[in-house]
Scaffold this motif. Structure first.
Motif, PDB file in Angstrom:
ATOM      1  N   MET A   1       0.850  -1.179   0.000  1.00 45.16           N
ATOM      2  CA  MET A   1       0.000   0.000   0.000  1.00 45.16           C
ATOM      3  C   MET A   1       0.890   1.234   0.000  1.00 45.16           C
ATOM      4  N   LEU A   2       0.589   2.141  -0.895  1.00 44.95           N
ATOM      5  CA  LEU A   2       1.460   3.307  -1.050  1.00 44.95           C
ATOM      6  C   LEU A   2       1.048   4.500  -0.195  1.00 44.95           C
ATOM      7  N   THR A   3      -0.222   4.842  -0.222  1.00 44.63           N
ATOM      8  CA  THR A   3      -0.632   6.129   0.347  1.00 44.63           C
ATOM      9  C   THR A   3      -1.684   6.029   1.436  1.00 44.63           C
ATOM     10  N   ALA A   4      -2.328   4.891   1.616  1.00 41.96           N
ATOM     11  CA  ALA A   4      -3.544   4.830   2.435  1.00 41.96           C
ATOM     12  C   ALA A   4      -3.325   4.391   3.879  1.00 41.96           C
ATOM     13  N   HIS A   5      -2.086   4.248   4.309  1.00 43.60           N
ATOM     14  CA  HIS A   5      -1.883   3.811   5.700  1.00 43.60           C
ATOM     15  C   HIS A   5      -2.382   4.856   6.701  1.00 43.60           C
ATOM     16  N   LEU A   6      -2.011   6.107   6.486  1.00 44.56           N
ATOM     17  CA  LEU A   6      -2.439   7.151   7.431  1.00 44.56           C
ATOM     18  C   LEU A   6      -3.967   7.274   7.478  1.00 44.56           C
ATOM     19  N   PRO A   7      -4.649   7.388   6.337  1.00 50.01           N
ATOM     20  CA  PRO A   7      -6.122   7.443   6.416  1.00 50.01           C
ATOM     21  C   PRO A   7      -6.736   6.170   6.977  1.00 50.01           C
ATOM     22  N   SER A   8      -6.079   5.029   6.813  1.00 51.75           N
ATOM     23  CA  SER A   8      -6.632   3.803   7.413  1.00 51.75           C
ATOM     24  C   SER A   8      -6.601   3.909   8.932  1.00 51.75           C
ATOM     25  N   GLY A   9      -5.585   4.551   9.474  1.00 53.18           N
ATOM     26  CA  GLY A   9      -5.534   4.783  10.921  1.00 53.18           C
ATOM     27  C   GLY A   9      -6.650   5.708  11.366  1.00 53.18           C
ATOM     28  N   TYR A  10      -6.938   6.689  10.540  1.00 54.73           N
ATOM     29  CA  TYR A  10      -8.039   7.604  10.877  1.00 54.73           C
ATOM     30  C   TYR A  10      -9.365   6.846  10.888  1.00 54.73           C
ATOM     31  N   VAL A  11      -9.582   6.004   9.877  1.00 55.41           N
ATOM     32  CA  VAL A  11     -10.819   5.211   9.818  1.00 55.41           C
ATOM     33  C   VAL A  11     -10.911   4.302  11.046  1.00 55.41           C
ATOM     34  N   LEU A  12      -9.788   3.692  11.419  1.00 53.90           N
ATOM     35  CA  LEU A  12      -9.759   2.833  12.616  1.00 53.90           C
ATOM     36  C   LEU A  12     -10.163   3.628  13.858  1.00 53.90           C
ATOM     37  N   ALA A  13      -9.587   4.809  14.010  1.00 54.82           N
ATOM     38  CA  ALA A  13      -9.885   5.623  15.198  1.00 54.82           C
ATOM     39  C   ALA A  13     -11.360   6.036  15.223  1.00 54.82           C
ATOM     40  N   GLN A  14     -11.898   6.354  14.072  1.00 56.33           N
ATOM     41  CA  GLN A  14     -13.300   6.777  14.023  1.00 56.33           C
ATOM     42  C   GLN A  14     -14.242   5.605  14.290  1.00 56.33           C
ATOM     43  N   GLY A  15     -13.762   4.383  14.047  1.00 60.98           N
ATOM     44  CA  GLY A  15     -14.594   3.209  14.269  1.00 60.98           C
ATOM     45  C   GLY A  15     -14.657   2.799  15.728  1.00 60.98           C
ATOM     46  N   ALA A  16     -13.709   3.290  16.537  1.00 61.59           N
ATOM     47  CA  ALA A  16     -13.708   2.930  17.959  1.00 61.59           C
ATOM     48  C   ALA A  16     -14.868   3.628  18.663  1.00 61.59           C
ATOM     49  N   ARG A  17     -15.572   2.868  19.449  1.00 59.45           N
ATOM     50  CA  ARG A  17     -16.760   3.403  20.121  1.00 59.45           C
ATOM     51  C   ARG A  17     -16.539   3.722  21.592  1.00 59.45           C
ATOM     52  N   TRP A  18     -15.340   3.520  22.062  1.00 61.68           N
ATOM     53  CA  TRP A  18     -15.059   3.762  23.473  1.00 61.68           C
ATOM     54  C   TRP A  18     -14.237   5.024  23.636  1.00 61.68           C
ATOM     55  N   ASP A  19     -14.226   5.554  24.841  1.00 57.50           N
ATOM     56  CA  ASP A  19     -13.411   6.711  25.166  1.00 57.50           C
ATOM     57  C   ASP A  19     -12.014   6.214  25.505  1.00 57.50           C
ATOM     58  N   ILE A  20     -11.111   6.346  24.555  1.00 50.90           N
ATOM     59  CA  ILE A  20      -9.755   5.833  24.703  1.00 50.90           C
ATOM     60  C   ILE A  20      -8.785   7.008  24.690  1.00 50.90           C
ATOM     61  N   PRO A  21      -7.920   7.121  25.716  1.00 52.81           N
ATOM     62  CA  PRO A  21      -6.964   8.232  25.717  1.00 52.81           C
ATOM     63  C   PRO A  21      -5.996   8.140  24.545  1.00 52.81           C
ATOM     64  N   MET A  22      -5.762   9.276  23.918  1.00 57.84           N
ATOM     65  CA  MET A  22      -4.827   9.355  22.782  1.00 57.84           C
ATOM     66  C   MET A  22      -5.199   8.393  21.648  1.00 57.84           C
ATOM     67  N   LEU A  23      -6.495   8.197  21.464  1.00 57.31           N
ATOM     68  CA  LEU A  23      -6.964   7.250  20.445  1.00 57.31           C
ATOM     69  C   LEU A  23      -6.447   7.602  19.053  1.00 57.31           C
ATOM     70  N   LEU A  24      -6.691   8.835  18.617  1.00 63.63           N
ATOM     71  CA  LEU A  24      -6.306   9.203  17.254  1.00 63.63           C
ATOM     72  C   LEU A  24      -4.792   9.127  17.039  1.00 63.63           C
ATOM     73  N   PRO A  25      -3.970   9.696  17.931  1.00 67.22           N
ATOM     74  CA  PRO A  25      -2.518   9.547  17.725  1.00 67.22           C
ATOM     75  C   PRO A  25      -2.071   8.082  17.709  1.00 67.22           C
ATOM     76  N   ALA A  26      -2.633   7.259  18.595  1.00 68.96           N
ATOM     77  CA  ALA A  26      -2.240   5.840  18.621  1.00 68.96           C
ATOM     78  C   ALA A  26      -2.578   5.163  17.302  1.00 68.96           C
ATOM     79  N   ALA A  27      -3.764   5.443  16.765  1.00 71.49           N
ATOM     80  CA  ALA A  27      -4.189   4.814  15.513  1.00 71.49           C
ATOM     81  C   ALA A  27      -3.368   5.332  14.336  1.00 71.49           C
ATOM     82  N   LEU A  28      -3.133   6.638  14.289  1.00 69.48           N
ATOM     83  CA  LEU A  28      -2.384   7.209  13.163  1.00 69.48           C
ATOM     84  C   LEU A  28      -0.926   6.762  13.184  1.00 69.48           C
ATOM     85  N   ILE A  29      -0.309   6.816  14.366  1.00 71.30           N
ATOM     86  CA  ILE A  29       1.111   6.431  14.449  1.00 71.30           C
ATOM     87  C   ILE A  29       1.271   4.936  14.179  1.00 71.30           C
ATOM     88  N   GLY A  30       0.385   4.114  14.752  1.00 75.94           N
ATOM     89  CA  GLY A  30       0.462   2.670  14.511  1.00 75.94           C
ATOM     90  C   GLY A  30       0.255   2.332  13.050  1.00 75.94           C
TER      91      GLY A  30
END
Ligand SMILES: [Zn+2]
Length: 157
Positions: A1-30
């Motif tokens: 995959m060339l370009t979609a890793h970062l947006p895939s992390g965003y989609v993952l973070a938006q799919g989480a339904r719980w209140d998770i500290p640092m959710l978006l940074p964890a998903a984007l960095i991972g």
């Protein structure tokens, strides 16, 4: 995959339904973390071997990290357990997306085969053009489109 890793992390973070500290940074960095090996690939290794053969692209490595870190978080920093889990899920999302056309050594260290769902043939002079003009790039566009839609939906709330 060339370009979609970062947006895939965003989609993952938006799919989480719980209140998770640092959710978006964890998903984007991972979601992009394994590709930090490109620094070594280009600047040190002089592209000697495929960067998907480095340890940050090896699923067993991340399973071992999870087996150590997640129980540690559960015992000593429970507040960060879900964040650590999101980071690891994002790492495995990265590896899954790389499996579509790039190849991941899912059976390492027992064998060194790069498992790939699709082989992208070298139809163009540069490998990037071959990937961009292959049908699998539509999946990247779909991930980007999903991320943009989720971002717009969240912005409009
Ligand atoms: Zn990768």
């Amino acid at each position: 995959m060339l370009t979609a890793h970062l947006p895939s992390g965003y989609v993952l973070a938006q799919g989480a339904r719980w209140d998770i500290p640092m959710l978006l940074p964890a998903a984007l960095i991972g979601a992009v973390f394994p590709d930090l090996d490109m620094i070594w690939f280009y600047l040190v290794d002089d592209r000697a071997i495929h960067h998907h053969r480095y340890w940050v692209h090896i699923p067993l490595f991340w399973m071992m990290v999870g087996a150590v870190v997640l129980p540690g978080l559960a015992l000593f920093a429970r507040r960060w357990l879900a964040t650590g889990l999101v980071f690891l899920v994002a790492i495995f999302l990265h590896l899954l997306l790389d499996t579509i056309g790039g190849g991941i050594m899912w059976a390492a260290p027992f064998e060194d085969h790069l498992y790939s769902m699709v082989t992208v043939p070298p139809t163009q002079a540069h490998w990037v053009a071959s990937f961009v003009l292959h049908w699998t790039f539509l999946l990247e566009i779909a991930v980007w489109g999903t991320a943009v839609l989720l971002w717009r939906k969240r912005r409009d709330l």
